[in-house]
Write a protein that holds these residues in place. Structure first.
Motif, PDB file in Angstrom:
ATOM      1  N   ASP A 157       0.819  -1.214   0.000  1.00  0.00           N
ATOM      2  CA  ASP A 157       0.000   0.000   0.000  1.00  0.00           C
ATOM      3  C   ASP A 157       0.852   1.264   0.000  1.00  0.00           C
ATOM      4  O   ASP A 157       0.505   2.260   0.626  1.00  0.00           O
ATOM      5  CB  ASP A 157      -0.946   0.010   1.214  1.00  0.00           C
ATOM      6  N   HIS A 174      -1.957   7.241   8.463  1.00  0.00           N
ATOM      7  CA  HIS A 174      -3.052   6.413   7.969  1.00  0.00           C
ATOM      8  C   HIS A 174      -3.238   6.462   6.458  1.00  0.00           C
ATOM      9  O   HIS A 174      -4.237   5.949   5.941  1.00  0.00           O
ATOM     10  CB  HIS A 174      -4.346   6.839   8.645  1.00  0.00           C
ATOM     11  N   ARG A 175      -2.334   7.079   5.724  1.00  0.00           N
ATOM     12  CA  ARG A 175      -2.459   7.156   4.272  1.00  0.00           C
ATOM     13  C   ARG A 175      -1.203   6.601   3.598  1.00  0.00           C
ATOM     14  O   ARG A 175      -0.167   6.430   4.233  1.00  0.00           O
ATOM     15  CB  ARG A 175      -2.685   8.605   3.827  1.00  0.00           C
ATOM     16  N   ASP A 176      -1.331   6.344   2.281  1.00  0.00           N
ATOM     17  CA  ASP A 176      -0.155   5.945   1.515  1.00  0.00           C
ATOM     18  C   ASP A 176       0.822   7.110   1.467  1.00  0.00           C
ATOM     19  O   ASP A 176       0.429   8.281   1.519  1.00  0.00           O
ATOM     20  CB  ASP A 176      -0.551   5.555   0.086  1.00  0.00           C
ATOM     21  N   THR A 226      -0.280  13.727  -1.511  1.00  0.00           N
ATOM     22  CA  THR A 226      -1.180  13.860  -0.370  1.00  0.00           C
ATOM     23  C   THR A 226      -0.685  15.003   0.514  1.00  0.00           C
ATOM     24  O   THR A 226       0.506  15.053   0.844  1.00  0.00           O
ATOM     25  CB  THR A 226      -1.230  12.556   0.427  1.00  0.00           C
ATOM     26  N   HIS A 255       1.620   2.214   9.229  1.00  0.00           N
ATOM     27  CA  HIS A 255       0.174   2.368   9.072  1.00  0.00           C
ATOM     28  C   HIS A 255      -0.517   1.662  10.242  1.00  0.00           C
ATOM     29  O   HIS A 255      -0.282   0.471  10.482  1.00  0.00           O
ATOM     30  CB  HIS A 255      -0.282   1.754   7.750  1.00  0.00           C
ATOM     31  N   THR A 285      -2.448  11.006  12.779  1.00  0.00           N
ATOM     32  CA  THR A 285      -3.722  10.728  12.110  1.00  0.00           C
ATOM     33  C   THR A 285      -4.758  11.820  12.349  1.00  0.00           C
ATOM     34  O   THR A 285      -5.754  11.901  11.630  1.00  0.00           O
ATOM     35  CB  THR A 285      -4.277   9.374  12.569  1.00  0.00           C
ATOM     36  N   GLU A 337      -8.904  12.472  11.685  1.00  0.00           N
ATOM     37  CA  GLU A 337      -9.365  11.287  10.964  1.00  0.00           C
ATOM     38  C   GLU A 337      -9.010   9.993  11.705  1.00  0.00           C
ATOM     39  O   GLU A 337      -9.101   8.907  11.136  1.00  0.00           O
ATOM     40  CB  GLU A 337      -8.769  11.280   9.559  1.00  0.00           C
TER      41      GLU A 337
END
Length: 472
Positions: free
Chosen positions: A3, A23-25, A30, A54, A87, A90
């Motif tokens: 991921d 929590h993101r790639d 981004t 992650h 994070t 979110e």
């Protein structure tokens, strides 16, 4: 690689090891990713082994006998020295559960799950701040059907409409008048909107500008004023606003520090609005963005945060720090159980007061002993020594006053009256002049101590509120 995560959990003996939960790639497109990469760069320069992980890739088993049994992507991982959670608003339930597990295992968290959950909900944030007596915009939790008369009476127009969760200025709009608000309320109701909303009084003095104050470890380390370039009411740099370095006045800096303390945040960005007679806290962030702040102030934010972590790592408590009041009670009475024991042994009020007074005098003498005594004769591990060290090093959370202005004024009057009466009493009792004079000076020092240790602006804000009520 999985991921988009190119970081694996490394084990470098001798180095301080940390995790950064994201929590993101790790896609550079981004908005938050460049900040994560900046943390990695700063960590390398500080000789810190920092892995970006992650939270959903952990295998978490609760109930095993081992003290530490955590896996990541099928592999066991060693306990880190600290964990930075990025994070923010979110943060989901899985991540909170993971953080709670790490907290119970004694890992240092920046920030902890309770604080992150507290500020993820904007209304909960405002409720905590309001309870502590900190200034916020008047706020209403929206319900359907909307009582427009209530909104107009309590908040007036324009009114700010916000979703309970949102970042970078998303989910915030302004309704200029009653008609526009009724149209929005009707649209949301007819669409059966599932999101929860809050309505806020529009602070006109802060139109299109606010101040982001970065607080790290209970200290303000940077601030920037944000202004809208389009004339709109949003000042977020992510929405096209401009940020400039700002030196916050002492009242604003103290307000930001108190807000961080109330919310239990080690690292936070506190957004503050300008009001006609001071400031109001707009919101708080548990994973504040800092790209605009770095450009405005020139501060290397990740390096500053990591340096604070390094300097306080040996002082950090694995569990939440004790309140200042609990630390003081422990120093004077051996804890709340000791105070209750004094109450149980002394059924009469006067006897109880005498016992408490003697314990307080003894605690004061012990503190003076630590200040004046030779270092070799002072035991730093004693009850007094450990308590003083915790207070001095800031390893306690402040019990901020929750009393309103009128209650605080009454408290001051009571303290002043008691101090004056205690100063007169030795003379009435016929004690020697030297003794009476010393006791009187001691008694009169309490009201001055109360005023000197009052939170910044408390008495001044109380006076301003009284003058406004009287129409001056």
């Amino acid at each position: 690689m999985r991921d988009g995560f190119v970081n694996r959990v490394r084990e470098a003996p001798g180095l301080m090891r940390g995790w950064l939960l994201f929590h993101r790639d790790l896609d550079p497109g981004t908005p938050e990713v460049p900040e994560v990469l900046r943390f990695q760069q700063a960590a390398r320069e500080a000789d810190i082994d920092l892995s970006v992980l992650h939270p959903h890739h952990f295998e978490l088993v609760v109930g095993r006998e081992e003290g530490w049994d955590v896996g990541y992507e099928g592999q066991p991982v060693a306990r880190p020295d600290f964990i930075i959670c990025r994070t923010g608003a979110e943060t989901d339930y899985y991540t909170l559960a993971l953080l709670r597990h790490f907290e119970r295992c004694g890992v240092r968290l920046i920030n902890g799950p309770a604080a992150i959950e507290r500020v993820a909900d904007k209304l909960h944030t405002l409720q905590c701040l309001s309870r502590a007596g900190l200034p916020i915009p008047r706020t209403i939790l929206d319900t359907f059907p909307v009582d427009v008369d209530l909104v107009e009476r309590e908040l007036g127009f324009p009114v700010i409409v916000k979703t309970l969760k949102g970042t970078r200025g998303a989910g915030v709009l302004k309704c200029e008048n009653r008609s526009q608000f009724e149209d929005l309320a009707g649209l949301l109701e007819s669409a059966e909107a599932k999101a929860d909303f809050i309505l806020q009084h529009y602070v006109r003095a802060s139109h299109g500008r606010d101040v982001r104050v970065l607080v790290v470890g209970g200290r303000v380390i940077a601030a920037m004023e944000r202004r809208s370039l389009t004339g709109g009411f949003k000042s977020n740099v992510s929405l096209g606003g401009i940020g400039s370095a700002y030196n916050p006045p002492p009242e604003m800096a103290e307000l930001a520090v108190r807000a961080a303390d109330v919310l239990g945040l080690d690292v936070t960005g506190i957004d503050i609005l300008f009001d006609e007679d001071g400031y109001r806290i707009c919101e708080a962030n548990s994973a504040p963005g800092f790209q605009g702040l770095e450009r405005a102030s020139g501060l290397d934010v990740p390096t500053a945060i990591l340096r604070w972590i390094i300097s306080t790592q040996d002082l950090a408590l694995p569990a939440s720090a004790a309140n200042e009041s609990d630390t003081l009670v422990n120093m004077a009475f051996g804890g709340r159980s000791g105070l209750r024991a004094i109450s149980d042994r002394n059924s009469e009020y006067r006897a109880f007061s005498s016992a408490v007074g003697l314990r307080l005098i003894a605690a004061g003498m012990a503190c003076l002993g630590h200040a004046l005594g030779p270092p070799l004769l002072v035991d730093p591990r004693s009850r007094t020594g450990s308590g003083l060290r915790a207070l001095y090093e800031g390893r306690t959370s402040a019990d901020l006053p929750t009393l309103g202005d009128s209650e605080q004024e009454r408290t001051l009057v009571v303290v002043l009256a008691v101090g004056i009466w205690a100063a007169i009493l030795p003379w009435l009792a016929g004690a020697q002049a030297e003794v009476s004079g010393a006791l009187s000076l001691m008694a009169l020092s309490f009201p001055f101590l109360f005023m000197a240790t009052a939170p910044s602006g408390r008495l001044r804000s109380s006076l301003s509120a009284r003058m406004r009520r009287e129409g001056r």
